[in-house]
Motif scaffolding. Structure first.
Motif, PDB file in Angstrom:
ATOM      1  N   VAL A   1       8.971   2.477  -3.538  1.00  0.00           N
ATOM      2  CA  VAL A   1       9.295   1.053  -3.374  1.00  0.00           C
ATOM      3  C   VAL A   1       9.602   0.750  -1.916  1.00  0.00           C
ATOM      4  CG1 VAL A   1      10.909  -0.793  -3.982  1.00  0.00           C
ATOM      5  CG2 VAL A   1      10.130   0.806  -5.734  1.00  0.00           C
ATOM      6  N   ALA A   2      10.394   1.601  -1.288  1.00  0.00           N
ATOM      7  CA  ALA A   2      10.752   1.380   0.113  1.00  0.00           C
ATOM      8  C   ALA A   2       9.517   1.408   1.005  1.00  0.00           C
ATOM      9  CB  ALA A   2      11.759   2.437   0.558  1.00  0.00           C
ATOM     10  N   LYS A   3       8.609   2.355   0.770  1.00  0.00           N
ATOM     11  CA  LYS A   3       7.386   2.437   1.580  1.00  0.00           C
ATOM     12  C   LYS A   3       6.515   1.197   1.379  1.00  0.00           C
ATOM     13  CE  LYS A   3       5.825   6.378   0.116  1.00  0.00           C
ATOM     14  NZ  LYS A   3       4.948   7.569  -0.023  1.00  0.00           N
ATOM     15  N   PHE A   4       6.478   0.706   0.146  1.00  0.00           N
ATOM     16  CA  PHE A   4       5.673  -0.500  -0.102  1.00  0.00           C
ATOM     17  C   PHE A   4       6.214  -1.683   0.698  1.00  0.00           C
ATOM     18  CE2 PHE A   4       5.019  -4.468  -2.440  1.00  0.00           C
ATOM     19  CZ  PHE A   4       3.639  -4.506  -2.480  1.00  0.00           C
ATOM     20  N   LEU A   5       7.531  -1.832   0.727  1.00  0.00           N
ATOM     21  CA  LEU A   5       8.120  -2.940   1.485  1.00  0.00           C
ATOM     22  C   LEU A   5       7.832  -2.786   2.981  1.00  0.00           C
ATOM     23  CD1 LEU A   5      11.577  -3.348  -0.300  1.00  0.00           C
ATOM     24  CD2 LEU A   5       9.473  -4.643  -0.654  1.00  0.00           C
ATOM     25  N   LEU A   6       7.879  -1.577   3.476  1.00  0.00           N
ATOM     26  CA  LEU A   6       7.556  -1.352   4.890  1.00  0.00           C
ATOM     27  C   LEU A   6       6.107  -1.697   5.179  1.00  0.00           C
ATOM     28  CD1 LEU A   6       9.420   2.028   5.556  1.00  0.00           C
ATOM     29  CD2 LEU A   6      10.025  -0.236   6.438  1.00  0.00           C
ATOM     30  N   GLU A   7       5.225  -1.344   4.278  1.00  0.00           N
ATOM     31  CA  GLU A   7       3.808  -1.655   4.475  1.00  0.00           C
ATOM     32  C   GLU A   7       3.561  -3.157   4.451  1.00  0.00           C
ATOM     33  OE1 GLU A   7       1.853   0.515   1.436  1.00  0.00           O
ATOM     34  OE2 GLU A   7       2.069   2.471   2.424  1.00  0.00           O
ATOM     35  N   VAL A   8       4.274  -3.855   3.572  1.00  0.00           N
ATOM     36  CA  VAL A   8       4.147  -5.305   3.516  1.00  0.00           C
ATOM     37  C   VAL A   8       4.622  -5.935   4.823  1.00  0.00           C
ATOM     38  CG1 VAL A   8       5.041  -7.394   2.414  1.00  0.00           C
ATOM     39  CG2 VAL A   8       4.291  -5.474   1.018  1.00  0.00           C
ATOM     40  N   GLU A   9       5.653  -5.364   5.427  1.00  0.00           N
ATOM     41  CA  GLU A   9       6.154  -5.871   6.698  1.00  0.00           C
ATOM     42  C   GLU A   9       5.165  -5.633   7.833  1.00  0.00           C
ATOM     43  OE1 GLU A   9       9.913  -4.140   7.499  1.00  0.00           O
ATOM     44  OE2 GLU A   9      10.922  -5.073   5.798  1.00  0.00           O
ATOM     45  N   GLY A  10       4.214  -4.725   7.617  1.00  0.00           N
ATOM     46  CA  GLY A  10       3.234  -4.458   8.663  1.00  0.00           C
ATOM     47  C   GLY A  10       3.316  -3.079   9.253  1.00  0.00           C
ATOM     48  N   VAL A  11       4.164  -2.226   8.694  1.00  0.00           N
ATOM     49  CA  VAL A  11       4.281  -0.851   9.189  1.00  0.00           C
ATOM     50  C   VAL A  11       3.156  -0.016   8.570  1.00  0.00           C
ATOM     51  CG1 VAL A  11       5.727   1.209   9.292  1.00  0.00           C
ATOM     52  CG2 VAL A  11       6.768  -1.077   9.450  1.00  0.00           C
ATOM     53  N   ASP A  12       2.354   0.597   9.400  1.00  0.00           N
ATOM     54  CA  ASP A  12       1.258   1.450   8.928  1.00  0.00           C
ATOM     55  C   ASP A  12       1.742   2.891   8.857  1.00  0.00           C
ATOM     56  OD1 ASP A  12      -0.564  -0.648   8.732  1.00  0.00           O
ATOM     57  OD2 ASP A  12      -1.108  -0.489  10.860  1.00  0.00           O
TER      58      ASP A  12
END
Length: 249
Positions: free
Chosen positions: A199-210
């Protein structure tokens, strides 16, 4: 006919009379012409004054119209968006997303709302040496986050950030208590860590973190290592507590 005859005509007197009459007539004509000339000159002066007045009125009207137009243009002009706001690239993957959908996703998996999540991210990104640029964040919130549609006051921005921090602290305490209390086995705790990490990684990816695969594996290993230390330390603590209780008995 005698000298006293009243009907007698004096040739010289008649001549003088005719000359006087002629002179008077000539003066009258001259006066009339001069009067007409003066009248024409006065009329031209009046016309010139009127023309100048009309020109001045038109010029003033044009100036007022231009001034009003400039004022209206300034009033209707949209405020300029700061350069760092224009270049802000986070949350672009959520273009077209609705706030309610984002909020529902977060509330099902976290304690925070979509508003708290977005503003907490912005406060971290717009932090300066003197503090957080809360006014800039609030005034440009719809430009920064696609699913936010209203501007916020600096006070509202600060409130959302504080709410986010408070919920993270409570969630962290809840999680660590669950991990340290012995309610979960080592396998259950590993599974729990995997789920929350996703879940945490998904939120980071949504923010634009690759996140690359290597980065993901490294992060998971570091988290698992920390959690193993927490689990081992808590187990030792519980054993010591049980030993003390047995000694007292």
């Amino acid at each position: 006919m005698t000298d006293d005859d009243p009907t007698a005509t004096d040739p010289e007197a008649s001549a003088d009379g005719r000359e006087q009459t002629a002179d008077t007539t000539g003066d009258a004509d001259t006066t009339t012409e001069d009067g007409a000339a003066e009248s024409d000159t006065a009329s031209e002066a009046v016309d010139n004054v009127d023309a100048n007045a009309d020109t001045d009125a038109d010029a003033n009207a044009d100036t007022d119209a231009d001034a009003n137009a400039d004022t209206d243009a300034d009033a209707n002009a949209e405020p300029e968006i700061p350069r760092d706001v224009q270049k802000y690239a986070r949350f672009k993957k959520m273009d077209g997303a609705q706030y309610d959908r984002v909020n529902e996703f977060l509330r099902d998996r976290t304690y925070v709302t979509a508003r708290e999540w977005a503003i907490a991210r912005l406060c971290a990104d717009f932090r300066t040496e003197t503090g957080v640029e809360m006014t800039k964040i609030g005034e440009n919130l719809p430009e920064l986050v696609p699913f936010m549609t209203d501007t916020y006051t600096p006070q509202a921005v600060n409130q959302a950030r504080s709410s986010f921090e408070g919920k993270v602290h409570k969630a962290g305490a809840t999680f660590l208590y669950g991990a340290m209390s012995g309610f979960f086995t080592a396998e259950e705790l590993d599974e729990l860590m995997y789920e929350v990490t996703e879940v945490a990684k998904f939120l980071l990816e949504v923010e634009g973190v690759d996140l690359s695969v290597a980065d993901e594996l490294e992060a998971e290993e570091r988290i698992s290592s920390v959690m193993r230390e927490v689990r081992d330390a808590s187990a030792d603590l519980r054993r010591e507590d049980l030993s003390d209780d047995a000694s007292d008995d």
